[in-house]
Design a protein around this motif. Structure first.
Motif, PDB file in Angstrom:
ATOM      1  N   GLU A 122       0.770  -1.140  -0.002  1.00 16.57           N
ATOM      2  CA  GLU A 122      -0.140   0.000  -0.112  1.00 16.57           C
ATOM      3  C   GLU A 122       0.789   1.219  -0.036  1.00 16.57           C
ATOM      4  O   GLU A 122       0.791   2.228  -0.886  1.00 16.57           O
ATOM      5  N   ALA A 123       2.020   1.266   0.848  1.00 11.83           N
ATOM      6  CA  ALA A 123       2.990   2.320   0.945  1.00 11.83           C
ATOM      7  C   ALA A 123       3.527   2.604  -0.441  1.00 11.83           C
ATOM      8  O   ALA A 123       3.609   3.974  -0.794  1.00 11.83           O
ATOM      9  N   LEU A 124       4.041   1.699  -0.765  1.00  9.36           N
ATOM     10  CA  LEU A 124       4.753   1.448  -2.227  1.00  9.36           C
ATOM     11  C   LEU A 124       4.044   2.090  -3.296  1.00  9.36           C
ATOM     12  O   LEU A 124       4.383   2.885  -3.998  1.00  9.36           O
ATOM     13  N   LEU A 125       2.783   1.643  -3.315  1.00  8.21           N
ATOM     14  CA  LEU A 125       1.703   1.945  -4.487  1.00  8.21           C
ATOM     15  C   LEU A 125       1.457   3.541  -4.372  1.00  8.21           C
ATOM     16  O   LEU A 125       1.245   4.214  -5.120  1.00  8.21           O
ATOM     17  N   ARG A 126       1.372   4.222  -3.075  1.00  7.28           N
ATOM     18  CA  ARG A 126       0.953   5.519  -2.660  1.00  7.28           C
ATOM     19  C   ARG A 126       1.980   6.080  -3.474  1.00  7.28           C
ATOM     20  O   ARG A 126       1.829   7.408  -4.287  1.00  7.28           O
ATOM     21  N   VAL A 127       3.399   5.956  -3.315  1.00  7.86           N
ATOM     22  CA  VAL A 127       4.520   6.542  -4.236  1.00  7.86           C
ATOM     23  C   VAL A 127       4.322   6.487  -5.471  1.00  7.86           C
ATOM     24  O   VAL A 127       4.589   7.598  -6.161  1.00  7.86           O
ATOM     25  N   CYS A 128       4.151   5.531  -6.084  1.00 12.27           N
ATOM     26  CA  CYS A 128       4.063   5.205  -7.499  1.00 12.27           C
ATOM     27  C   CYS A 128       3.056   6.155  -7.973  1.00 12.27           C
ATOM     28  O   CYS A 128       3.089   6.877  -8.946  1.00 12.27           O
ATOM     29  N   ASN A 129       1.801   6.259  -7.354  1.00 10.62           N
ATOM     30  CA  ASN A 129       0.659   7.031  -7.785  1.00 10.62           C
ATOM     31  C   ASN A 129       0.835   8.613  -7.776  1.00 10.62           C
ATOM     32  O   ASN A 129       0.552   9.181  -8.456  1.00 10.62           O
ATOM     33  N   LYS A 130       1.719   8.886  -6.611  1.00 11.77           N
ATOM     34  CA  LYS A 130       2.024  10.501  -6.599  1.00 11.77           C
ATOM     35  C   LYS A 130       2.764  10.695  -7.897  1.00 11.77           C
ATOM     36  O   LYS A 130       2.728  11.965  -8.135  1.00 11.77           O
ATOM     37  N   HIS A 131       3.659  10.025  -8.437  1.00 17.31           N
ATOM     38  CA  HIS A 131       4.542  10.166  -9.403  1.00 17.31           C
ATOM     39  C   HIS A 131       3.673   9.976 -10.819  1.00 17.31           C
ATOM     40  O   HIS A 131       4.248   9.926 -11.796  1.00 17.31           O
ATOM     41  N   GLY A 132       2.646   9.374 -10.708  1.00 15.84           N
ATOM     42  CA  GLY A 132       1.870   9.111 -12.048  1.00 15.84           C
ATOM     43  C   GLY A 132       2.523   8.074 -12.744  1.00 15.84           C
ATOM     44  O   GLY A 132       2.236   7.564 -13.802  1.00 15.84           O
ATOM     45  N   ALA A 133       3.225   7.099 -11.942  1.00 13.98           N
ATOM     46  CA  ALA A 133       3.800   5.987 -12.465  1.00 13.98           C
ATOM     47  C   ALA A 133       2.875   4.693 -12.494  1.00 13.98           C
ATOM     48  O   ALA A 133       2.178   4.437 -11.634  1.00 13.98           O
ATOM     49  N   VAL A 134       2.939   3.932 -13.743  1.00 17.81           N
ATOM     50  CA  VAL A 134       1.958   2.726 -13.694  1.00 17.81           C
ATOM     51  C   VAL A 134       2.805   1.306 -12.992  1.00 17.81           C
ATOM     52  O   VAL A 134       4.008   1.401 -13.168  1.00 17.81           O
ATOM     53  N   SER A 135       1.985   1.035 -12.158  1.00 17.34           N
ATOM     54  CA  SER A 135       2.611  -0.208 -10.983  1.00 17.34           C
ATOM     55  C   SER A 135       2.167  -1.461 -11.861  1.00 17.34           C
ATOM     56  O   SER A 135       1.131  -1.791 -12.127  1.00 17.34           O
ATOM     57  N   ILE A 136       3.328  -2.358 -11.868  1.00 17.75           N
ATOM     58  CA  ILE A 136       3.062  -3.580 -12.174  1.00 17.75           C
ATOM     59  C   ILE A 136       3.392  -4.593 -11.194  1.00 17.75           C
ATOM     60  O   ILE A 136       4.681  -4.533 -10.591  1.00 17.75           O
ATOM     61  N   VAL A 137       2.488  -5.300 -10.530  1.00 15.78           N
ATOM     62  CA  VAL A 137       2.879  -5.987  -8.983  1.00 15.78           C
ATOM     63  C   VAL A 137       2.746  -7.330  -9.306  1.00 15.78           C
ATOM     64  O   VAL A 137       1.731  -8.108  -9.856  1.00 15.78           O
ATOM     65  N   ASP A 138       3.674  -8.180  -8.873  1.00 19.03           N
ATOM     66  CA  ASP A 138       3.760  -9.778  -8.717  1.00 19.03           C
ATOM     67  C   ASP A 138       2.926 -10.101  -7.469  1.00 19.03           C
ATOM     68  O   ASP A 138       3.508  -9.885  -6.431  1.00 19.03           O
ATOM     69  N   ALA A 139       1.737 -10.550  -7.685  1.00 17.48           N
ATOM     70  CA  ALA A 139       0.972 -10.883  -6.504  1.00 17.48           C
ATOM     71  C   ALA A 139       0.674 -12.290  -6.530  1.00 17.48           C
ATOM     72  O   ALA A 139      -0.164 -12.897  -6.042  1.00 17.48           O
ATOM     73  N   ILE A 140       1.542 -13.035  -7.257  1.00 16.54           N
ATOM     74  CA  ILE A 140       1.537 -14.431  -7.375  1.00 16.54           C
ATOM     75  C   ILE A 140       1.151 -15.447  -5.934  1.00 16.54           C
ATOM     76  O   ILE A 140       0.584 -16.159  -6.098  1.00 16.54           O
ATOM     77  N   SER A 141       2.101 -14.966  -5.251  1.00 18.60           N
ATOM     78  CA  SER A 141       1.863 -15.852  -3.952  1.00 18.60           C
ATOM     79  C   SER A 141       1.283 -14.858  -2.723  1.00 18.60           C
ATOM     80  O   SER A 141       1.417 -15.328  -1.506  1.00 18.60           O
ATOM     81  N   SER A 142       0.514 -13.956  -3.186  1.00 20.05           N
ATOM     82  CA  SER A 142      -0.091 -13.136  -2.084  1.00 20.05           C
ATOM     83  C   SER A 142      -1.594 -13.163  -2.355  1.00 20.05           C
ATOM     84  O   SER A 142      -2.303 -13.005  -1.297  1.00 20.05           O
ATOM     85  N   VAL A 143      -2.012 -13.100  -3.359  1.00 14.96           N
ATOM     86  CA  VAL A 143      -3.627 -12.959  -3.683  1.00 14.96           C
ATOM     87  C   VAL A 143      -4.277 -14.186  -3.140  1.00 14.96           C
ATOM     88  O   VAL A 143      -3.784 -15.374  -3.318  1.00 14.96           O
TER      89      VAL A 143
END
Ligand SMILES: *Cc1c(COP(=O)(O)O)cnc(C)c1O
Length: 336
Positions: A122-143
């Motif tokens: 959540e905290a890392l995505l907040r930073v990506c979004n502040k910069h308008g960067a598209v995030s690509i998340v490997d959630a293979i072992s988290s979902v």
């Protein structure tokens, strides 16, 4: 076999599409592709990025480094925010690295399966979004295993697979795609064919697939998702994983062994344990007790093994693993 173009298959597709959106906590379509998680990761690279484009890869383990290797293969200008394996990526350092590189795409790993560390996504995505960067998340072992709020946290591309927290045999890669990621795809010039999201999305909207569907895996996934979402509930599943992690860490320490993975409640997916000779230990547990654990990845392969507690498991299974370890020759254990 249900034929993938038959009428019987369409309601199954429709139901899995709906359940997947619930599991990923998104209102966007979750694309299903016959392949493994890595294939779905590759689909993210070839749909979002262009050759020569700057991408920032955040890594603290094997799967974080895989993003960087993959993006290099496709000719991207790869910058890394790298940490020692097992460490937590720092949002403040991510912010600085985004300012420095100007990257408009960031790759992240939610649960780093090589180390057992789950990041503060959540905290890392907040930073990506502040910069308008598209995030690509490997959630293979988290979902399905730990809390993941795709829409609420503003994740753009979230990659999953059928065979981990989703409790289904391997064979399906999964990707949820935000509107911003679709817009980014419009500008991408990367060559792609099998992994083209556009084709997939058009077919999936009609409960169809452009190529042969992984029928047995999709049928199994429907049942598994109902178990996860309807019978148990996502919140209860997250609590079960966290209890298994706690039980595993406490048990391993009570046996006098050292926990290598982070010794805190976030580490709910697997527990890595230090050992004298990992290969011998892993083989012993399997041949003597039928208990299957994994050796470490890469350089850690010789001195640690990983106890997975993800998916269709209960704390009782942890007890069985601990009992097998207890009954193993202590020369294989590395006592504190
Ligand atoms: C398992 C895993 C992968 C690889 O998935 P495959 O289905 O084996 O291709 C990638 N990333 C993470 C975090 C994983 O746990």
């Amino acid at each position: 076999m249900v034929h993938h173009r038959s009428r019987a298959f369409k309601p199954i597709m429709l139901s899995v599409r709906t359940l997947l959106r619930e599991a990923f906590r998104t209102k966007n379509e979750v694309l299903m592709m016959a392949g493994t998680g890595t294939g779905a990761c590759e689909s993210a690279i070839v749909n979002v990025l262009s050759p020569g484009e700057t991408v920032l890869c955040v890594s603290a383990g094997h799967f974080g480094e895989t993003w960087a290797r993959m993006a290099r293969h496709f000719g991207c200008d790869v910058h890394c925010l790298s940490y020692m394996w097992g460490k937590q990526p720092d949002p403040i350092e991510l912010n600085a690295k985004l300012l420095e590189t100007g990257a408009k795409v960031v790759t992240l790993v939610h649960s780093e399966t090589s180390t057992g560390a789950v990041c503060d996504l959540e905290a890392l995505l907040r930073v990506c979004n502040k910069h308008g960067a598209v995030s690509i998340v490997d959630a293979i072992s988290s979902v399905g295993a730990v809390p993941l709020e795709t829409d609420r946290w503003g994740a753009d591309v979230v990659v999953g697979a059928s065979q981990k927290g989703l409790m289904t045999p391997p064979g399906l890669g999964l990707v949820s795609v935000s509107e911003r990621a679709w817009a980014k795809r419009e500008q991408s010039t990367m060559p792609r064919f099998y992994w083209d999201w556009n084709e997939l999305a058009q077919f999936q909207e009609r409960n169809d697939t452009p190529f042969t569907a992984a029928v047995p895996t999709i049928v199994g996934l429907e049942t598994a998702l109902r178990l996860l979402l309807d019978d148990e509930g996502l919140g209860a599943a997250h609590r079960r994983h966290s209890e298994m992690g706690e039980a595993c860490r406490q048990g391993v320490k009570a046996l006098g062994m050292r926990v290598w993975s982070p010794d805190d409640p976030s580490s709910a997916v697997l527990t890595a344990v230090e050992v004298g000779d990992a290969d011998q230990f892993v083989e012993h547990l399997e041949t003597r007790f039928g208990v299957i654990v994994a050796p470490g990845h890469g350089g850690l392969g010789k001195t640690m093994f990983r106890i997975g507690h993800i998916g269709y498991m209960t704390p009782m299974d942890i007890r069985v693993v601990l009992d097998a370890i207890l009954k193993s020759p202590s020369r294989n254990r590395r006592i504190r």
